[in-house]
Design an enzyme around this catalytic site. Structure first.
Site, mmCIF file in Angstrom:
data_model
loop_
_atom_site.group_PDB
_atom_site.id
_atom_site.type_symbol
_atom_site.label_atom_id
_atom_site.label_comp_id
_atom_site.label_asym_id
_atom_site.label_seq_id
_atom_site.Cartn_x
_atom_site.Cartn_y
_atom_site.Cartn_z
ATOM 1 N N VAL A 1 16.554 12.022 -82.853
ATOM 2 C CA VAL A 1 16.515 11.141 -81.688
ATOM 3 C C VAL A 1 17.386 11.716 -80.576
ATOM 4 C CG1 VAL A 1 16.912 8.822 -80.821
ATOM 5 C CG2 VAL A 1 16.122 9.158 -83.181
ATOM 6 N N LYS A 2 16.780 11.890 -79.418
ATOM 7 C CA LYS A 2 17.491 12.434 -78.261
ATOM 8 C C LYS A 2 18.155 11.296 -77.488
ATOM 9 C CE LYS A 2 15.415 15.676 -75.926
ATOM 10 N NZ LYS A 2 14.366 16.404 -75.148
#
Length: 220
Positions: free
Chosen positions: A84-85
């Site tokens: 997850v960015k």
């Protein structure tokens, strides 16, 4: 070293995955928006294109830590193992810390300085993504920033790695690797530039012509 493609174009991922030794695919909101597909539709297709061993990255949209964490959990439920960015803002750092406790792997994104990247790593991000060309475009030195960040992580956050992004030329990507960067993500046009080498084609054509002149065919 890990090589990623920065795209949500499933057909291009399938084409280039046959050629490049890619570790996975990175996306961001702009890339997904350009695909005109729902993120919940395109992510499974991208994962299928890179295979079970490939790593997929997707970014949250919320501005506050609570929303980022909730969206990260949704992404992780949809694609187990997704990275997850999280944008490295004050709220983003808080979210990275919380997600570390949840064992959700994160990447600190939108990094414009070595100190910003170090904070993301110390908060618990496995990957840190400096924007090389965007730093250059603002009058900075993107490669130098990557060098500084790489050194900081080696000394103070060895469990994290630089995943450099925002390239306009293959030279920028190579310079990042020469600076010790362990991972890069390439937009499709830069990846294609690495393959399109006119001098190589000319050399091959010369080999073929010489062989055909001597033997009348192109067979061994």
């Amino acid at each position: 070293m890990e090589l990623y493609l920065d795209t949500a174009n499933v057909a291009e991922v399938e084409r280039l995955a046959r050629i490049f030794p890619i570790a996975g695919v990175t996306t961001n909101p702009s890339i997904v928006a350009a695909s005109k597909e729902s993120i919940w539709d395109v992510l499974p297709r991208l994962q299928n294109a890179i295979g079970e061993e490939g790593t997929l990255f997707a970014q949250t949209m919320s501005r506050d830590a609570k929303g980022m964490v909730e969206e990260a959990k949704r992404l992780n439920n949809a694609i187990p193992g997704i990275v997850v960015k999280i944008p490295v803002t004050a709220e983003g750092l808080a979210a990275i810390k919380l997600l570390k406790k949840e064992d959700i792997v994160t990447l600190g994104t939108a990094v414009y300085s070595a100190s910003q990247g170090l904070l993301a790593a110390l908060a618990g991000a496995k990957y840190v993504a400096p924007y090389v060309n965007r730093v250059d475009a603002q009058g900075g030195d993107g490669i130098r920033m990557v060098q500084e960040l790489q050194t900081l992580l080696e000394h103070h956050a060895p469990d994290s790695m630089v995943l450099a992004a925002s390239f306009k030329t293959p030279r920028q990507a190579l310079d990042c690797l020469l600076a010790g960067c362990q991972a890069i993500t390439l937009p499709l046009d830069v990846a294609q530039q690495m393959l399109n080498t006119p001098a190589v084609e000319s050399a091959i054509e010369k080999f073929e012509q010489d062989w055909k002149n001597a033997f009348g065919n192109l067979n061994l």
